[in-house]
Write a protein that holds these residues in place. Structure first.
Motif, PDB file in Angstrom:
ATOM      1  N   ARG A   1       0.859  -1.186   0.000  1.00 59.26           N
ATOM      2  CA  ARG A   1       0.000   0.000   0.000  1.00 59.26           C
ATOM      3  C   ARG A   1       0.892   1.232   0.000  1.00 59.26           C
ATOM      4  O   ARG A   1       2.062   1.169   0.358  1.00 59.26           O
ATOM      5  N   SER A   2       0.318   2.359  -0.405  1.00 57.93           N
ATOM      6  CA  SER A   2       1.138   3.566  -0.501  1.00 57.93           C
ATOM      7  C   SER A   2       0.421   4.767   0.092  1.00 57.93           C
ATOM      8  O   SER A   2      -0.802   4.824   0.146  1.00 57.93           O
ATOM      9  N   CYS A   3       1.235   5.719   0.533  1.00 52.14           N
ATOM     10  CA  CYS A   3       0.759   6.982   1.096  1.00 52.14           C
ATOM     11  C   CYS A   3       1.565   8.120   0.490  1.00 52.14           C
ATOM     12  O   CYS A   3       2.714   7.929   0.079  1.00 52.14           O
ATOM     13  N   ARG A   4       0.964   9.287   0.461  1.00 55.32           N
ATOM     14  CA  ARG A   4       1.703  10.492   0.074  1.00 55.32           C
ATOM     15  C   ARG A   4       2.418  11.030   1.307  1.00 55.32           C
ATOM     16  O   ARG A   4       1.892  10.961   2.414  1.00 55.32           O
ATOM     17  N   ILE A   5       3.603  11.592   1.099  1.00 53.85           N
ATOM     18  CA  ILE A   5       4.341  12.236   2.182  1.00 53.85           C
ATOM     19  C   ILE A   5       4.292  13.736   1.920  1.00 53.85           C
ATOM     20  O   ILE A   5       4.803  14.218   0.912  1.00 53.85           O
ATOM     21  N   ALA A   6       3.653  14.471   2.821  1.00 47.27           N
ATOM     22  CA  ALA A   6       3.569  15.926   2.695  1.00 47.27           C
ATOM     23  C   ALA A   6       4.933  16.556   2.996  1.00 47.27           C
ATOM     24  O   ALA A   6       5.785  15.908   3.612  1.00 47.27           O
TER      25      ALA A   6
END
Length: 96
Positions: free
Chosen positions: A62-67
């Motif tokens: 799974r993936s997430c955005r890094i702000a």
């Protein structure tokens, strides 16, 4: 154990500070991020989630955005079942 991902800022001198909102919600209940990797451009975090153990655990990516401030946000993509286990150096994801 938890399925959440904790985020830290590395301060000058090496001390860690917990990022706002950390820990971040992990994968489905009962999963555990076995590995967490950051894309080369630093904009995405990928978690290799493991579920179960016998005879071989189910594995999803799974993936997430890094702000810019380091906060993680799920990117809305469906976790991808890999059918594979990964070693520490075997996963490289680009362009996702």
């Amino acid at each position: 154990m938890t399925n959440d991902v904790s985020g830290f800022e590395v301060l000058p001198g090496g001390a860690l500070r917990t990022l706002p909102g950390s820990p971040y919600v992990g994968g489905a209940a009962g999963t555990m991020p076995g590995q967490v990797l950051v894309s080369g451009d630093g904009r995405r975090l990928y978690a290799v989630d493991l579920f179960g153990a016998e005879p071989i655990p189910a594995v999803t990516l799974r993936s997430c955005r890094i702000a810019p401030d380091g906060v993680l946000t799920p990117d809305g993509s469906t976790p991808l079942g890999t059918g594979l286990l990964f070693s520490a150096a075997s996963l490289l994801v680009s362009g996702r």
